[in-house]
Design a protein around this motif. Structure first.
Motif, PDB file in Angstrom:
ATOM      1  N   ALA A 140      36.745   8.707 -13.520  1.00 45.03           N
ATOM      2  CA  ALA A 140      35.892   9.898 -13.627  1.00 45.03           C
ATOM      3  C   ALA A 140      34.538   9.655 -12.955  1.00 45.03           C
ATOM      4  O   ALA A 140      34.037  10.518 -12.223  1.00 45.03           O
ATOM      5  CB  ALA A 140      35.692  10.267 -15.094  1.00 45.03           C
ATOM      6  N   LEU A 141      33.965   8.489 -13.184  1.00 41.51           N
ATOM      7  CA  LEU A 141      32.672   8.175 -12.578  1.00 41.51           C
ATOM      8  C   LEU A 141      32.801   8.043 -11.063  1.00 41.51           C
ATOM      9  O   LEU A 141      31.881   8.429 -10.323  1.00 41.51           O
ATOM     10  CB  LEU A 141      32.108   6.890 -13.184  1.00 41.51           C
ATOM     11  CG  LEU A 141      31.737   6.966 -14.673  1.00 41.51           C
ATOM     12  CD1 LEU A 141      31.247   5.607 -15.171  1.00 41.51           C
ATOM     13  CD2 LEU A 141      30.681   8.039 -14.914  1.00 41.51           C
ATOM     14  N   HIS A 142      33.932   7.532 -10.621  1.00 41.75           N
ATOM     15  CA  HIS A 142      34.161   7.433  -9.175  1.00 41.75           C
ATOM     16  C   HIS A 142      34.194   8.825  -8.557  1.00 41.75           C
ATOM     17  O   HIS A 142      33.630   9.047  -7.472  1.00 41.75           O
ATOM     18  CB  HIS A 142      35.476   6.700  -8.910  1.00 41.75           C
ATOM     19  CG  HIS A 142      35.826   6.591  -7.448  1.00 41.75           C
ATOM     20  ND1 HIS A 142      35.102   5.826  -6.560  1.00 41.75           N
ATOM     21  CD2 HIS A 142      36.814   7.187  -6.707  1.00 41.75           C
ATOM     22  CE1 HIS A 142      35.624   5.929  -5.350  1.00 41.75           C
ATOM     23  NE2 HIS A 142      36.664   6.750  -5.416  1.00 41.75           N
ATOM     24  N   ARG A 143      34.832   9.764  -9.234  1.00 45.71           N
ATOM     25  CA  ARG A 143      34.876  11.127  -8.716  1.00 45.71           C
ATOM     26  C   ARG A 143      33.464  11.720  -8.630  1.00 45.71           C
ATOM     27  O   ARG A 143      33.115  12.366  -7.646  1.00 45.71           O
ATOM     28  CB  ARG A 143      35.749  12.016  -9.608  1.00 45.71           C
ATOM     29  CG  ARG A 143      35.684  13.479  -9.213  1.00 45.71           C
ATOM     30  CD  ARG A 143      36.734  14.327  -9.862  1.00 45.71           C
ATOM     31  NE  ARG A 143      36.518  15.723  -9.509  1.00 45.71           N
ATOM     32  CZ  ARG A 143      37.368  16.694  -9.788  1.00 45.71           C
ATOM     33  NH1 ARG A 143      38.491  16.433 -10.401  1.00 45.71           N
ATOM     34  NH2 ARG A 143      37.095  17.938  -9.453  1.00 45.71           N
ATOM     35  N   LEU A 144      32.655  11.493  -9.654  1.00 44.88           N
ATOM     36  CA  LEU A 144      31.279  12.004  -9.618  1.00 44.88           C
ATOM     37  C   LEU A 144      30.503  11.378  -8.466  1.00 44.88           C
ATOM     38  O   LEU A 144      29.665  12.027  -7.840  1.00 44.88           O
ATOM     39  CB  LEU A 144      30.578  11.721 -10.941  1.00 44.88           C
ATOM     40  CG  LEU A 144      31.069  12.512 -12.155  1.00 44.88           C
ATOM     41  CD1 LEU A 144      30.306  12.080 -13.401  1.00 44.88           C
ATOM     42  CD2 LEU A 144      30.923  14.017 -11.940  1.00 44.88           C
ATOM     43  N   GLY A 145      30.784  10.104  -8.195  1.00 43.52           N
ATOM     44  CA  GLY A 145      30.132   9.461  -7.054  1.00 43.52           C
ATOM     45  C   GLY A 145      30.538  10.104  -5.746  1.00 43.52           C
ATOM     46  O   GLY A 145      29.704  10.305  -4.852  1.00 43.52           O
ATOM     47  N   GLN A 146      31.821  10.461  -5.630  1.00 44.94           N
ATOM     48  CA  GLN A 146      32.295  11.136  -4.420  1.00 44.94           C
ATOM     49  C   GLN A 146      31.644  12.505  -4.253  1.00 44.94           C
ATOM     50  O   GLN A 146      31.475  12.985  -3.126  1.00 44.94           O
ATOM     51  CB  GLN A 146      33.818  11.288  -4.469  1.00 44.94           C
ATOM     52  CG  GLN A 146      34.590   9.979  -4.334  1.00 44.94           C
ATOM     53  CD  GLN A 146      36.078  10.179  -4.410  1.00 44.94           C
ATOM     54  OE1 GLN A 146      36.576  10.906  -5.276  1.00 44.94           O
ATOM     55  NE2 GLN A 146      36.821   9.553  -3.512  1.00 44.94           N
ATOM     56  N   GLU A 147      31.277  13.125  -5.374  1.00 53.78           N
ATOM     57  CA  GLU A 147      30.621  14.435  -5.320  1.00 53.78           C
ATOM     58  C   GLU A 147      29.115  14.321  -5.105  1.00 53.78           C
ATOM     59  O   GLU A 147      28.416  15.329  -5.070  1.00 53.78           O
ATOM     60  CB  GLU A 147      30.891  15.195  -6.628  1.00 53.78           C
ATOM     61  CG  GLU A 147      32.359  15.561  -6.810  1.00 53.78           C
ATOM     62  CD  GLU A 147      32.609  16.322  -8.104  1.00 53.78           C
ATOM     63  OE1 GLU A 147      31.633  16.633  -8.822  1.00 53.78           O
ATOM     64  OE2 GLU A 147      33.784  16.615  -8.393  1.00 53.78           O
ATOM     65  N   ARG A 187      25.472   7.197  -8.618  1.00 58.93           N
ATOM     66  CA  ARG A 187      25.517   6.043  -7.719  1.00 58.93           C
ATOM     67  C   ARG A 187      25.516   4.777  -8.555  1.00 58.93           C
ATOM     68  O   ARG A 187      25.037   4.773  -9.708  1.00 58.93           O
ATOM     69  CB  ARG A 187      24.334   6.040  -6.751  1.00 58.93           C
ATOM     70  CG  ARG A 187      22.977   5.828  -7.385  1.00 58.93           C
ATOM     71  CD  ARG A 187      21.867   6.031  -6.369  1.00 58.93           C
ATOM     72  NE  ARG A 187      20.548   5.798  -6.955  1.00 58.93           N
ATOM     73  CZ  ARG A 187      19.846   4.687  -6.785  1.00 58.93           C
ATOM     74  NH1 ARG A 187      20.332   3.698  -6.050  1.00 58.93           N
ATOM     75  NH2 ARG A 187      18.664   4.544  -7.336  1.00 58.93           N
ATOM     76  N   TYR A 188      26.052   3.719  -7.979  1.00 64.60           N
ATOM     77  CA  TYR A 188      26.076   2.434  -8.670  1.00 64.60           C
ATOM     78  C   TYR A 188      24.820   1.660  -8.313  1.00 64.60           C
ATOM     79  O   TYR A 188      24.464   1.524  -7.140  1.00 64.60           O
ATOM     80  CB  TYR A 188      27.314   1.635  -8.272  1.00 64.60           C
ATOM     81  CG  TYR A 188      27.338   0.259  -8.897  1.00 64.60           C
ATOM     82  CD1 TYR A 188      27.718   0.088 -10.235  1.00 64.60           C
ATOM     83  CD2 TYR A 188      26.958  -0.863  -8.168  1.00 64.60           C
ATOM     84  CE1 TYR A 188      27.721  -1.164 -10.823  1.00 64.60           C
ATOM     85  CE2 TYR A 188      26.953  -2.123  -8.744  1.00 64.60           C
ATOM     86  CZ  TYR A 188      27.337  -2.269 -10.079  1.00 64.60           C
ATOM     87  OH  TYR A 188      27.316  -3.507 -10.659  1.00 64.60           O
ATOM     88  N   VAL A 189      24.121   1.177  -9.323  1.00 63.32           N
ATOM     89  CA  VAL A 189      22.908   0.379  -9.132  1.00 63.32           C
ATOM     90  C   VAL A 189      23.190  -1.024  -9.675  1.00 63.32           C
ATOM     91  O   VAL A 189      23.587  -1.179 -10.834  1.00 63.32           O
ATOM     92  CB  VAL A 189      21.707   0.996  -9.873  1.00 63.32           C
ATOM     93  CG1 VAL A 189      20.456   0.134  -9.670  1.00 63.32           C
ATOM     94  CG2 VAL A 189      21.463   2.421  -9.386  1.00 63.32           C
ATOM     95  N   ARG A 190      22.975  -2.005  -8.852  1.00 63.47           N
ATOM     96  CA  ARG A 190      23.265  -3.386  -9.249  1.00 63.47           C
ATOM     97  C   ARG A 190      22.469  -3.762 -10.494  1.00 63.47           C
ATOM     98  O   ARG A 190      21.276  -3.465 -10.590  1.00 63.47           O
ATOM     99  CB  ARG A 190      22.923  -4.337  -8.101  1.00 63.47           C
ATOM    100  CG  ARG A 190      23.396  -5.764  -8.323  1.00 63.47           C
ATOM    101  CD  ARG A 190      23.159  -6.606  -7.095  1.00 63.47           C
ATOM    102  NE  ARG A 190      23.629  -7.965  -7.304  1.00 63.47           N
ATOM    103  CZ  ARG A 190      23.537  -8.931  -6.393  1.00 63.47           C
ATOM    104  NH1 ARG A 190      23.003  -8.676  -5.207  1.00 63.47           N
ATOM    105  NH2 ARG A 190      23.994 -10.150  -6.652  1.00 63.47           N
ATOM    106  N   ASN A 191      23.151  -4.380 -11.412  1.00 62.65           N
ATOM    107  CA  ASN A 191      22.575  -4.836 -12.692  1.00 62.65           C
ATOM    108  C   ASN A 191      22.248  -3.682 -13.653  1.00 62.65           C
ATOM    109  O   ASN A 191      21.737  -3.917 -14.740  1.00 62.65           O
ATOM    110  CB  ASN A 191      21.326  -5.697 -12.492  1.00 62.65           C
ATOM    111  CG  ASN A 191      21.620  -6.967 -11.717  1.00 62.65           C
ATOM    112  OD1 ASN A 191      22.687  -7.555 -11.860  1.00 62.65           O
ATOM    113  ND2 ASN A 191      20.676  -7.389 -10.881  1.00 62.65           N
ATOM    114  N   LYS A 192      22.523  -2.454 -13.241  1.00 65.28           N
ATOM    115  CA  LYS A 192      22.250  -1.301 -14.110  1.00 65.28           C
ATOM    116  C   LYS A 192      23.487  -0.451 -14.352  1.00 65.28           C
ATOM    117  O   LYS A 192      23.568   0.272 -15.327  1.00 65.28           O
ATOM    118  CB  LYS A 192      21.139  -0.430 -13.519  1.00 65.28           C
ATOM    119  CG  LYS A 192      19.770  -1.101 -13.516  1.00 65.28           C
ATOM    120  CD  LYS A 192      18.695  -0.140 -13.027  1.00 65.28           C
ATOM    121  CE  LYS A 192      17.313  -0.793 -13.070  1.00 65.28           C
ATOM    122  NZ  LYS A 192      16.255   0.141 -12.591  1.00 65.28           N
TER     123      LYS A 192
END
Length: 214
Positions: free
Chosen positions: A49-56, A60-65
């Motif tokens: 689900a989070l991957h889909r939101l990223g595609q939209e 975004r993925y933040v290192r260490n967060k």
């Protein structure tokens, strides 16, 4: 044929709705463990689900967060308004006389915006105004455009959250939405298109100005 949504898709849609509703703001962390418990889903489902939101373009993925709700950049905002002009102006230009269901949905959005403004709930004012513009694109009766534009307004919602004074930022738009609706209801597409074009010019200018104070 109606396709059933996977659990990951349903969760992604709910999280997107939370962004559109102003319940998830830029910079908020989407913690896997909390989402697993909230949705009673597996970690793999939540990650999907989070991957889909990223595609939209919403997270975004933040290192260490971990995964966080995004803050958009100036160039991305300009691009959103290119899309808005393309879809909303085209929807008006090719629209037929408003059908009863179309008119009702637009009026409902305007009524909801009016009520939110009376309550001084400016976050909801923004949300319901965006819903009105969803109905504009809906004039094309294209499920593909509807789905795409839902992603666009979710990104716009993240931009509007950056306004330091939500009341000042949101106050002008209700009357202009109502004007566009009135012109469409009269069947005056040229005037409605002109009103929408000016609306989008002003909205883009004010949205970009938010970056001058960040």
């Amino acid at each position: 044929m109606v396709l059933s949504l996977s659990l990951a898709d349903q969760i992604a849609l709910e999280l997107r709705a939370d962004i559109i509703g102003g319940r998830l703001l830029p910079g908020v962390a989407l913690v896997e463990g909390e989402l697993v418990k909230h949705y009673n889903a597996s970690r793999n489902t939540i990650r999907e689900a989070l991957h889909r939101l990223g595609q939209e373009g919403l997270t975004r993925y933040v290192r260490n967060k971990g995964v966080m709700v995004r803050r958009l950049e100036r160039d991305e905002v300009r691009d959103l308004f290119v899309v808005r002009r393309t879809l909303e102006l085209q929807a008006i230009a090719q629209s037929s006389a408003l059908a009863r269901d179309q008119s009702a949905r637009m009026q409902d959005a305007i009524d909801a915006t009016t009520l939110a403004r009376e309550r001084e709930d400016w976050r909801s004012v923004a949300t319901h105004s965006l819903v009105f513009h969803q109905q504009i694109v809906g004039l094309m009766r294209s499920p593909l455009f509807d789905e795409f534009f839902a992603q666009v307004i979710a990104q716009l919602r993240l931009v509007f959250c950056a306004a330091p004074d939500e009341q000042r930022f949101q106050s002008p738009w209700l009357e202009r939405d109502r004007e566009i609706y009135t012109l469409l209801a009269r069947g005056d597409k040229p005037a409605a298109g002109e009103a929408m074009s000016l609306y989008l010019d002003d909205s883009e200018r004010l949205s970009l100005a938010l970056f001058d104070h960040s």
